[in-house]
Design an enzyme around this catalytic site. Sequence first.
Site, PDB file in Angstrom:
ATOM      1  N   THR A  98      66.860  38.758  10.084  1.00  0.00           N
ATOM      2  CA  THR A  98      66.477  40.158  10.710  1.00  0.00           C
ATOM      3  C   THR A  98      65.604  40.767   9.361  1.00  0.00           C
ATOM      4  O   THR A  98      66.391  41.337   8.841  1.00  0.00           O
ATOM      5  CB  THR A  98      67.301  40.966  11.431  1.00  0.00           C
ATOM      6  OG1 THR A  98      68.375  40.390  12.110  1.00  0.00           O
ATOM      7  CG2 THR A  98      66.613  41.979  12.210  1.00  0.00           C
ATOM      8  N   GLU A 226      74.308  34.585  26.255  1.00  0.00           N
ATOM      9  CA  GLU A 226      75.522  34.892  25.463  1.00  0.00           C
ATOM     10  C   GLU A 226      76.720  35.684  26.146  1.00  0.00           C
ATOM     11  O   GLU A 226      77.668  35.728  26.004  1.00  0.00           O
ATOM     12  CB  GLU A 226      75.311  35.420  24.131  1.00  0.00           C
ATOM     13  CG  GLU A 226      75.367  34.618  23.011  1.00  0.00           C
ATOM     14  CD  GLU A 226      75.419  35.114  21.718  1.00  0.00           C
ATOM     15  OE1 GLU A 226      74.241  35.993  21.560  1.00  0.00           O
ATOM     16  OE2 GLU A 226      76.275  34.858  20.668  1.00  0.00           O
ATOM     17  N   ASP A 302      77.076  31.389  12.152  1.00  0.00           N
ATOM     18  CA  ASP A 302      77.377  31.926  11.191  1.00  0.00           C
ATOM     19  C   ASP A 302      78.426  31.355  10.426  1.00  0.00           C
ATOM     20  O   ASP A 302      79.653  31.745  10.667  1.00  0.00           O
ATOM     21  CB  ASP A 302      77.904  33.486  11.799  1.00  0.00           C
ATOM     22  CG  ASP A 302      76.756  34.218  12.728  1.00  0.00           C
ATOM     23  OD1 ASP A 302      75.604  34.660  12.089  1.00  0.00           O
ATOM     24  OD2 ASP A 302      76.839  34.275  13.785  1.00  0.00           O
TER      25      ASP A 302
END
Length: 361
Positions: A98, A226, A302
């Site tokens: 981002t 999600e 992640d």
Amino acid sequence: MEWLLSMPKVELHAHLNGSIRDSTILELARLLGEKGVIVFSDVEHVIMKNDRSLHEVFKLFDLIHILTTDHKTVTRITKEVVEDFASENVVYLELRTTPKRNDSIGMSKRSYMEAVVEGLRAVSAVDIDFAPHNTDGNPVNDMITNDICNGTTRKKIYVRLLLSIDRRETTEAAMETVKLALEMRDFGVLGIDLSGNPIVGEWSTFLPALEFAREQGLQITLHCGEVPNKEEINSMLDFLPQRVGHACFFQEEEWKKLKSSKIPVEICLTSNIRTNTIASIDIHHFANLYTEKHPLVLCTDDSGVFSTTLSKEYHLAASTFGLGKCEMFQLAKTAVGFIFADDGVKQDLEGIFDLAAKKLD
Ligand code: 6MZ
């Protein structure tokens, strides 16, 4: 595990700030602790905690961003993350991040991304290709391919970038990210990702920027389902993104839509289990999608935050769903078909897999 480690792999869903080494995060936290910006003992247990709810994960990201959002650190973590993926034989990495603005330190979204590109340039442990190529096969921008091709058997990794829109952002901020992505196409930016805390923000806020991105030829992947949100999931599927991530809270109607549209799914097993978006691994939708031959790709999401690696994700899939060497190899190879990079890169990767297949026999 050994063969999974040495097998070539393709990573299509990795967030830069979620993929940082624990040792680097702790070092940065200690440093900011010494400067009095944070209290190290307060954050140490947050960093080292293993089981986090989805809500806690986003609190951790806020902390990570405090630690990493300066140009030098962004460059450092980019270099480390790429080298870590390459060390476990990831041959193609689509890294998403981002772009962040922080006026107090003179950081704009553009300068943030320039720091990321600087990190790609700084990669030294392996050869890296991160620039798109002309039809003559040469990189569009000569300055940015530090492919130290010296005839030895150094590992090589292709890296391309996706810019993420955070669900906290406004339409204008999202649009700024898309424009930046367009300006940075010669630096390996291929597309846009929509991510961030799934309970925050409205689809209608991001839609204008995503439509603009599509019109301009950028590729799009969306974090989809999600959390339970039928309306949003349907709107996202109707948008027909090139890929979706997660797909956890789909019901029959959404599965039907997904399967008929053949949109590839980025599957993040450990992330889904750790954040409790899927109750247990044996009921993960990987099994159904795999059996029905729906396009899918195993990813880490992640690797830092969830203490995983792509090889571990492959191992988890193989051991849980009873898949052997050939099936896992085939799974890794089919991911080449879902990358956002051009046909030249696809051909190179197919060559890498063909070579590896010979060793497998
Ligand atoms: C949604 C996620 C995510 O962009 O600062 N991010 N968004 N769901 C997830 N699953 C757990 N994991 C990471 O990397 C960190 C950012 O990526 C998004 C969040 O916006 C997070 O702040 P960058 O490099």
